[in-house]
Motif scaffolding. Sequence first.
Motif, short mmCIF file in Angstrom:
data_model
loop_
_atom_site.label_atom_id
_atom_site.label_comp_id
_atom_site.label_asym_id
_atom_site.label_seq_id
_atom_site.Cartn_x
_atom_site.Cartn_y
_atom_site.Cartn_z
N LEU A 90 -11.70 40.36 -10.11
CA LEU A 90 -11.82 41.71 -10.68
C LEU A 90 -10.57 42.54 -10.42
O LEU A 90 -10.14 43.33 -11.26
N ASN A 91 -9.98 42.35 -9.25
CA ASN A 91 -8.75 43.08 -8.91
C ASN A 91 -7.64 42.75 -9.92
O ASN A 91 -6.96 43.64 -10.41
N GLU A 134 -11.06 42.50 -22.82
CA GLU A 134 -9.93 43.38 -22.47
C GLU A 134 -9.53 44.25 -23.66
O GLU A 134 -9.28 45.44 -23.52
N ALA A 170 -6.49 54.70 -12.82
CA ALA A 170 -7.08 53.47 -12.28
C ALA A 170 -8.14 52.93 -13.23
O ALA A 170 -8.69 53.67 -14.06
N VAL A 171 -8.40 51.64 -13.11
CA VAL A 171 -9.54 51.01 -13.79
C VAL A 171 -10.43 50.44 -12.69
O VAL A 171 -9.93 49.80 -11.77
N LYS A 172 -11.71 50.75 -12.74
CA LYS A 172 -12.63 50.24 -11.73
C LYS A 172 -13.74 49.46 -12.43
O LYS A 172 -14.36 49.96 -13.37
N ILE A 173 -13.97 48.23 -11.96
CA ILE A 173 -14.97 47.38 -12.61
C ILE A 173 -16.10 47.04 -11.64
O ILE A 173 -15.84 46.75 -10.47
N GLU A 196 -8.54 44.38 -13.23
CA GLU A 196 -8.30 45.84 -13.18
C GLU A 196 -6.81 46.14 -13.34
O GLU A 196 -6.42 47.05 -14.08
N LYS A 197 -5.99 45.37 -12.63
CA LYS A 197 -4.54 45.63 -12.68
C LYS A 197 -3.98 45.35 -14.07
O LYS A 197 -3.14 46.10 -14.57
N ASN A 211 -9.71 46.36 -5.67
CA ASN A 211 -11.03 45.72 -5.68
C ASN A 211 -11.02 44.54 -4.71
O ASN A 211 -10.07 43.76 -4.67
N LEU A 243 -5.04 48.11 -16.43
CA LEU A 243 -4.31 49.36 -16.17
C LEU A 243 -2.92 49.30 -16.79
O LEU A 243 -2.46 50.27 -17.40
#
Lengths: 281, 186
Positions: A214-215, A162, A243-246, A218-219, A209, A222
């Motif tokens: 992963l959701n 992270e 947004a962050v997308k993994i 991502e949160k 997600n 962000l």
Amino acid sequence: MKNSLKCEIEPLVKEANFSLRRDVLRLLNKAFFVEKNKKAKKALSWILENADIAKRQDLAICQDTGLPIIFIEVGSNKSISCLCVKKIEQEISLAYRKNYLRPFSVSPICRKTPSYEGAITHVDFNPEKRGIRVTVFPKGFGSENKSQLKMFNPTVGLKEIEDFIVESVKRAGPESCPPFVVGVGIGGTSDHALLLAKKALLERVDLANKDGLLNGLEKRLLKKINALGVGPMGLGGKCTALAVKIKTAPTHIAGLPVAINISCHALRSATRELKSVIDEK
Amino acid sequence: MELGVYNSEMRKRTNTIKDNGLKKLKAGEEILFSGYVYTARDQAHKKLVSSIKKSKKLPLDLNGQIIYYCGPTETPKGKVIGSCGPTTSGRMDAFVEPLLKSGVVAMIGKGTRSKKVRELIKKYKCVYFVAPSGCGALLAERVLSKELVCYKELGPEAVYKLKVTGFPLIVAIDSKGNNIYQHLQK
């Protein structure tokens, strides 16, 4: 076949360069309403006005019309020939030229001869889907230049990963045109992680997600990124990333590649299912 | 705030107002600029600076001019210019000093500048502006004319003289060296 392929590819190139994605627009609008910092709000209003002008006037959203990346996804009921892939590339190149988009490449060492050659094509086979889908993804280099790859030890903690991601976004800074969408690829090999990070940017950015772990990640990322205070155009405020997308893939027991591909606020791509492609075997 | 026309042709007549105009600007201020700018980015900088170092005559007079880090798209039919937003300024950092020595009074781009450049800006009392980044269509609407100056072979990286009106700019580093990105830089 050539004419009908042209009829399908040209609108795709225009859409990708002139129309901001709906999911991106949704998040930009949301950011505009939430933002309290006056300067950041002004920057967001410029961004939204720009998207509107570009669409109305058939102007490129950004003069950096990217080094286009082409994803061709072939479903279970289809096959594709080499000739067909080359024709798709050719039509994209022609559509760029015809629509006054910027020549997208130069020779890497002598830096001469700007041209419409050299788009990057990936062909994937997806047994879970049907038909052939083509995506045009004009990736600008203000943000592409900030791509990162780190080969972690397999015993690394999530916290370290992270920190690496947040630090990479911080280093991208105002020059990469925040608010960003941050694509992250975890796993595979070095090259595969980078590709995953890029593909993550093609996911719907306004949806959570489906993978719970992963959701959550991502949160959390962000939230940390938006606490950096970079903000739209680097003018401060709450919105450094939209947004962050993994995306992840299985990896080797000896390693853990983590790749980051940042997109500027003008995240553009267009996808359509081709009707005209037939296998010419 | 409207900053009047500023260019070398006007310089003699409007010297005082214009010079003061630029020097008076404070970091963080937003202005609407009307006047002339010259586009130049990576390869044009390399060529210009190489000519300066070899004491060759430059294809344009930089004295009193504003450099805009920009490589526009091709010009669509019926339009003055295509999308024309700023590119990352940091890549031009290494070329700044010779250009300031040649008389450049302001630079327009996007993003942070190196410590060296921040010091040079203070030393030469010039200004670094940022333009709305990733907003090339919005900026295209504010360009009145575009004229090729030199380095045609560079395509989008050639030097163009643009006449702009109501061009939105933010003072990122003022002539005293104040910097809006201070909190993001070491």
